[in-house]
Design a protein around this motif. Structure first.
Motif, PDB file in Angstrom:
ATOM      1  N   GLY A  58      -2.476  -8.156  -4.449  1.00 18.54           N
ATOM      2  CA  GLY A  58      -3.501  -7.685  -5.370  1.00 18.54           C
ATOM      3  C   GLY A  58      -4.873  -7.809  -4.745  1.00 18.54           C
ATOM      4  N   PRO A  59      -5.887  -7.317  -5.456  1.00 13.00           N
ATOM      5  CA  PRO A  59      -7.246  -7.399  -4.925  1.00 13.00           C
ATOM      6  C   PRO A  59      -7.883  -8.760  -5.259  1.00 13.00           C
ATOM      7  CG  PRO A  59      -7.217  -6.180  -6.990  1.00 13.00           C
ATOM      8  CD  PRO A  59      -5.804  -6.633  -6.743  1.00 13.00           C
ATOM      9  N   GLY A  60      -8.853  -9.156  -4.484  1.00 15.80           N
ATOM     10  CA  GLY A  60      -9.707 -10.300  -4.827  1.00 15.80           C
ATOM     11  C   GLY A  60      -9.006 -11.643  -4.909  1.00 15.80           C
ATOM     12  N   GLN A  61      -9.572 -12.505  -5.764  1.00 15.02           N
ATOM     13  CA  GLN A  61      -9.167 -13.906  -5.826  1.00 15.02           C
ATOM     14  C   GLN A  61      -8.026 -14.186  -6.800  1.00 15.02           C
ATOM     15  OE1 GLN A  61     -10.621 -16.596  -4.017  1.00 15.02           O
ATOM     16  NE2 GLN A  61     -11.298 -14.801  -2.865  1.00 15.02           N
ATOM     17  N   ALA A  62      -7.738 -13.250  -7.716  1.00  9.51           N
ATOM     18  CA  ALA A  62      -6.807 -13.533  -8.813  1.00  9.51           C
ATOM     19  C   ALA A  62      -5.462 -14.062  -8.313  1.00  9.51           C
ATOM     20  CB  ALA A  62      -6.598 -12.281  -9.666  1.00  9.51           C
ATOM     21  N   LYS A  63      -4.926 -13.403  -7.268  1.00  7.01           N
ATOM     22  CA  LYS A  63      -3.604 -13.813  -6.776  1.00  7.01           C
ATOM     23  C   LYS A  63      -3.609 -15.248  -6.252  1.00  7.01           C
ATOM     24  CE  LYS A  63      -4.575 -11.312  -2.478  1.00  7.01           C
ATOM     25  NZ  LYS A  63      -5.931 -10.866  -2.872  1.00  7.01           N
ATOM     26  N   LEU A  64      -4.760 -15.659  -5.680  1.00 13.05           N
ATOM     27  CA  LEU A  64      -4.850 -17.023  -5.139  1.00 13.05           C
ATOM     28  C   LEU A  64      -4.936 -18.047  -6.271  1.00 13.05           C
ATOM     29  CD1 LEU A  64      -7.406 -16.276  -2.267  1.00 13.05           C
ATOM     30  CD2 LEU A  64      -4.900 -16.388  -2.119  1.00 13.05           C
ATOM     31  N   GLN A  65      -5.727 -17.686  -7.298  1.00 12.30           N
ATOM     32  CA  GLN A  65      -5.807 -18.567  -8.475  1.00 12.30           C
ATOM     33  C   GLN A  65      -4.450 -18.664  -9.140  1.00 12.30           C
ATOM     34  OE1 GLN A  65      -8.800 -16.579 -10.725  1.00 12.30           O
ATOM     35  NE2 GLN A  65     -10.464 -17.281  -9.396  1.00 12.30           N
ATOM     36  N   ILE A 122      -5.023  -2.482  -6.332  1.00 13.55           N
ATOM     37  CA  ILE A 122      -4.033  -2.582  -7.407  1.00 13.55           C
ATOM     38  C   ILE A 122      -3.195  -1.303  -7.565  1.00 13.55           C
ATOM     39  CG2 ILE A 122      -5.432  -1.835  -9.413  1.00 13.55           C
ATOM     40  CD1 ILE A 122      -3.496  -5.098  -9.527  1.00 13.55           C
ATOM     41  N   ASP A 123      -3.706  -0.170  -7.100  1.00 13.06           N
ATOM     42  CA  ASP A 123      -2.979   1.098  -7.285  1.00 13.06           C
ATOM     43  C   ASP A 123      -2.170   1.553  -6.079  1.00 13.06           C
ATOM     44  OD1 ASP A 123      -4.087   1.465  -9.864  1.00 13.06           O
ATOM     45  OD2 ASP A 123      -5.973   2.058  -8.894  1.00 13.06           O
ATOM     46  N   ASP A 124      -2.290   0.838  -4.970  1.00 13.84           N
ATOM     47  CA  ASP A 124      -1.702   1.352  -3.738  1.00 13.84           C
ATOM     48  C   ASP A 124      -0.261   0.882  -3.539  1.00 13.84           C
ATOM     49  OD1 ASP A 124      -1.308   2.553  -1.338  1.00 13.84           O
ATOM     50  OD2 ASP A 124      -3.046   1.676  -0.343  1.00 13.84           O
ATOM     51  N   LYS A 125       0.631   1.420  -4.349  1.00 14.02           N
ATOM     52  CA  LYS A 125       2.011   0.929  -4.325  1.00 14.02           C
ATOM     53  C   LYS A 125       2.733   1.246  -3.006  1.00 14.02           C
ATOM     54  CE  LYS A 125       6.440   1.343  -6.487  1.00 14.02           C
ATOM     55  NZ  LYS A 125       7.313   2.118  -7.360  1.00 14.02           N
ATOM     56  N   VAL A 126       2.468   2.421  -2.457  1.00 12.90           N
ATOM     57  CA  VAL A 126       3.165   2.826  -1.224  1.00 12.90           C
ATOM     58  C   VAL A 126       2.876   1.847  -0.093  1.00 12.90           C
ATOM     59  CG1 VAL A 126       3.384   4.647   0.519  1.00 12.90           C
ATOM     60  CG2 VAL A 126       3.140   5.248  -1.907  1.00 12.90           C
ATOM     61  N   GLU A 127       1.582   1.566   0.094  1.00  6.32           N
ATOM     62  CA  GLU A 127       1.162   0.644   1.147  1.00  6.32           C
ATOM     63  C   GLU A 127       1.722  -0.764   0.871  1.00  6.32           C
ATOM     64  OE1 GLU A 127      -0.121   1.451   3.830  1.00  6.32           O
ATOM     65  OE2 GLU A 127      -0.725  -0.495   4.676  1.00  6.32           O
ATOM     66  N   LEU A 128       1.723  -1.123  -0.396  1.00  3.17           N
ATOM     67  CA  LEU A 128       2.212  -2.439  -0.792  1.00  3.17           C
ATOM     68  C   LEU A 128       3.679  -2.632  -0.413  1.00  3.17           C
ATOM     69  CD1 LEU A 128       1.970  -5.086  -2.431  1.00  3.17           C
ATOM     70  CD2 LEU A 128       2.586  -3.781  -4.454  1.00  3.17           C
ATOM     71  N   VAL A 129       4.483  -1.628  -0.730  1.00  4.08           N
ATOM     72  CA  VAL A 129       5.918  -1.729  -0.436  1.00  4.08           C
ATOM     73  C   VAL A 129       6.131  -1.763   1.072  1.00  4.08           C
ATOM     74  CG1 VAL A 129       8.108  -0.479  -0.577  1.00  4.08           C
ATOM     75  CG2 VAL A 129       6.659  -0.709  -2.616  1.00  4.08           C
ATOM     76  N   LYS A 130       5.381  -0.935   1.784  1.00  5.88           N
ATOM     77  CA  LYS A 130       5.504  -0.902   3.233  1.00  5.88           C
ATOM     78  C   LYS A 130       5.173  -2.266   3.840  1.00  5.88           C
ATOM     79  CE  LYS A 130       3.220   1.379   6.774  1.00  5.88           C
ATOM     80  NZ  LYS A 130       2.079   2.251   7.066  1.00  5.88           N
ATOM     81  N   LYS A 131       4.037  -2.808   3.427  1.00  5.67           N
ATOM     82  CA  LYS A 131       3.617  -4.108   3.966  1.00  5.67           C
ATOM     83  C   LYS A 131       4.609  -5.210   3.639  1.00  5.67           C
ATOM     84  CE  LYS A 131      -1.341  -3.992   4.658  1.00  5.67           C
ATOM     85  NZ  LYS A 131      -2.661  -4.209   4.085  1.00  5.67           N
ATOM     86  N   SER A 132       5.107  -5.207   2.403  1.00  7.90           N
ATOM     87  CA  SER A 132       5.975  -6.326   2.030  1.00  7.90           C
ATOM     88  C   SER A 132       7.338  -6.236   2.716  1.00  7.90           C
ATOM     89  CB  SER A 132       6.108  -6.448   0.513  1.00  7.90           C
ATOM     90  OG  SER A 132       6.326  -5.213  -0.062  1.00  7.90           O
ATOM     91  N   LYS A 133       7.827  -5.021   2.933  1.00  8.24           N
ATOM     92  CA  LYS A 133       9.086  -4.898   3.673  1.00  8.24           C
ATOM     93  C   LYS A 133       8.912  -5.417   5.096  1.00  8.24           C
ATOM     94  CE  LYS A 133      11.399  -1.158   1.269  1.00  8.24           C
ATOM     95  NZ  LYS A 133      11.739   0.272   1.305  1.00  8.24           N
ATOM     96  N   HIS A 134       7.739  -5.142   5.663  1.00 11.86           N
ATOM     97  CA  HIS A 134       7.450  -5.623   7.006  1.00 11.86           C
ATOM     98  C   HIS A 134       7.437  -7.160   7.030  1.00 11.86           C
ATOM     99  CE1 HIS A 134       5.825  -5.510  11.012  1.00 11.86           C
ATOM    100  NE2 HIS A 134       4.889  -6.364  10.634  1.00 11.86           N
ATOM    101  N   ILE A 135       6.813  -7.738   6.027  1.00 14.34           N
ATOM    102  CA  ILE A 135       6.763  -9.210   5.944  1.00 14.34           C
ATOM    103  C   ILE A 135       8.166  -9.788   5.850  1.00 14.34           C
ATOM    104  CG2 ILE A 135       6.143 -11.141   4.421  1.00 14.34           C
ATOM    105  CD1 ILE A 135       3.575  -9.526   3.767  1.00 14.34           C
ATOM    106  N   ILE A 136       8.968  -9.191   4.991  1.00 13.49           N
ATOM    107  CA  ILE A 136      10.322  -9.723   4.801  1.00 13.49           C
ATOM    108  C   ILE A 136      11.135  -9.589   6.094  1.00 13.49           C
ATOM    109  CG2 ILE A 136      12.510  -9.260   3.611  1.00 13.49           C
ATOM    110  CD1 ILE A 136      10.598 -10.960   1.956  1.00 13.49           C
ATOM    111  N   SER A 137      10.961  -8.493   6.814  1.00 14.51           N
ATOM    112  CA  SER A 137      11.768  -8.374   8.033  1.00 14.51           C
ATOM    113  C   SER A 137      11.282  -9.365   9.097  1.00 14.51           C
ATOM    114  CB  SER A 137      11.841  -6.934   8.535  1.00 14.51           C
ATOM    115  OG  SER A 137      10.686  -6.590   9.217  1.00 14.51           O
ATOM    116  N   GLU A 138       9.976  -9.656   9.100  1.00 12.69           N
ATOM    117  CA  GLU A 138       9.475 -10.702  10.006  1.00 12.69           C
ATOM    118  C   GLU A 138      10.054 -12.072   9.647  1.00 12.69           C
ATOM    119  OE1 GLU A 138       5.235 -10.653   9.934  1.00 12.69           O
ATOM    120  OE2 GLU A 138       5.100  -9.489  11.789  1.00 12.69           O
ATOM    121  N   LYS A 139      10.116 -12.357   8.353  1.00 13.76           N
ATOM    122  CA  LYS A 139      10.672 -13.650   7.911  1.00 13.76           C
ATOM    123  C   LYS A 139      12.145 -13.746   8.305  1.00 13.76           C
ATOM    124  CE  LYS A 139       6.904 -14.672   5.724  1.00 13.76           C
ATOM    125  NZ  LYS A 139       5.965 -15.638   6.251  1.00 13.76           N
TER     126      LYS A 139
END
Ligand SMILES: [Zn+2]
Length: 360
Positions: free
Chosen positions: A199-206, A227-244
């Motif tokens: 998400g954007p900003g500090q909210a996710k950290l809080q 908050i609206d960029d679902k495509v980029e979000l899914v792409k990034k998170s799949k990358h994170i999971i494959s790194e893990k």
């Protein structure tokens, strides 16, 4: 007729329990990407039909009919189907990941590609959050599903007059806190999965600070994103999971080496690992990704060994050729072992497979 409804590890475990002791050719496993090589299935059917005889041929033809029925009903490109008409057995799973085409006729369902997909595409939870809006996604085998949307009415600007700025801030913080608690509760339903916060900003950290320990421990990464960029979000998170996943594989090989040095609870190389898997000792199985050694099995004596052997040295009956890694995998899956596939060269040096054991 049984159709898939349980989760993937349950699905694999159930498949691993199925085999036909009387025929080496009664189950057909099909992994198909229908977007490529449209003639693949026809070609494989013809080839198998030309080799099989009598009852086995009859069973194969009927089994293939069942499989083609499933393919007609399912529109997705990628699917894995396991069937044996003779056993009234039919299970399938639509996949959202490209698979390599494969049709195998054997005494049991062929699990290796599915086990590998499971290892490489671990399910995880994705939470997109800001101070008044949250969306929970479940990502499983490459498919993103939206499971829940939450929002709260939270005042963002202090209007002139009325409350003091301090009181306004306090109320606003309280409202956000209440909203985060609600989101946290919704996340508890997915407490066994890894979580990526975004998400954007500090909210996710809080939000992360507020999470109970069991959920906080599951947070593997945090993504700063619109908050609206679902495509980029899914792409990034799949990358994170494959790194893990890559890190997890490396960790497993490290653990194996440490246990070998200690002469601890460990087995390595085909023979030792196979014996351990047969005995239900395997806690974690490590497999070199693309290693396919030759092996043979005597269905009569239930002996499986590496190498080539036309007749069984114990009973003299004809043996069949097997993918020995697949055999190890099936034994391990039956006893709920975890499986890690890896490219790690050190595993190759240790005999291509290995296992951390439950007991010795
Ligand atoms: Zn034998």
């Amino acid at each position: 007729m049984i159709i898939m409804s349980e989760n993937l590890s349950e699905f694999i475990r159930k498949l691993s329990e199925v085999y036909d002791p009387d025929s080496e050719n009664s189950f057909v496993s099909l992994y198909i990407n229908r977007a490529v090589d449209k003639k693949f299935i026809d070609r494989r059917i013809k080839a198998c039909e030309s080799i099989l005889k009598k009852d086995e041929l009859k069973n194969f033809t009927n089994t293939v009919k069942d499989i083609l029925d499933i393919l007609r009903k399912n529109t997705g490109d990628n699917i894995a189907i396991f069937a044996s008409h003779k056993h009234n057995f039919l299970k399938y799973i639509p996949l959202h990941i490209k698979v390599e085409n494969l049709m195998i006729v054997d005494s049991s369902p062929y699990l290796r590609p599915l086990a590998r997909l499971q290892d490489e595409w671990e399910s995880f939870t994705l939470l997109l959050i800001n101070s008044n809006y949250a969306k929970i996604f479940s990502v499983s085998m490459g498919k993103v599903e939206h499971t829940k949307k939450l929002s709260a009415d939270i005042m963002n600007k202090h209007k002139k007059g009325g409350w003091s700025q301090a009181r306004f801030n306090r109320l606003r913080r309280g409202a956000i806190h209440a909203f985060f608690s609600e989101v946290g509760e919704a996340l508890q339903k997915r407490a066994d999965e890894r979580i990526i916060l975004a998400g954007p900003g500090q909210a996710k950290l809080q939000f992360r600070k507020m999470l109970p320990k069991n959920l906080k421990d599951n947070v593997v990464d945090i993504i700063d994103i619109d908050i609206d960029d679902k495509v980029e979000l899914v792409k990034k998170s799949k990358h994170i999971i494959s790194e893990k996943e890559e890190l997890k594989s490396q960790g497993a090989v490290k653990l194996l080496k440490a246990e070998i040095l200690k002469d601890g609870l460990v087995a390595y190389g085909i023979k030792e690992t196979l014996d351990a898997a047969k005995n239900g000792q395997v806690e974690l199985l490590l497999v070199e990704k693309n290693y396919v050694p030759r092996g043979w099995i005597c269905e009569n004596c239930q002996i499986v060994k590496e190498g080539i052997q036309r007749t069984c040295p114990c009973c003299g009956k004809k043996t069949s050729e097997v993918d020995i890694i697949e055999e190890i995998l099936e034994f391990a899956e039956r006893t709920d072992a975890d499986v890690e596939f890896t490219d790690d060269k050190e595993l190759a040096n240790l005999g291509h497979v290995g296992a951390i054991l439950r007991f010795k």
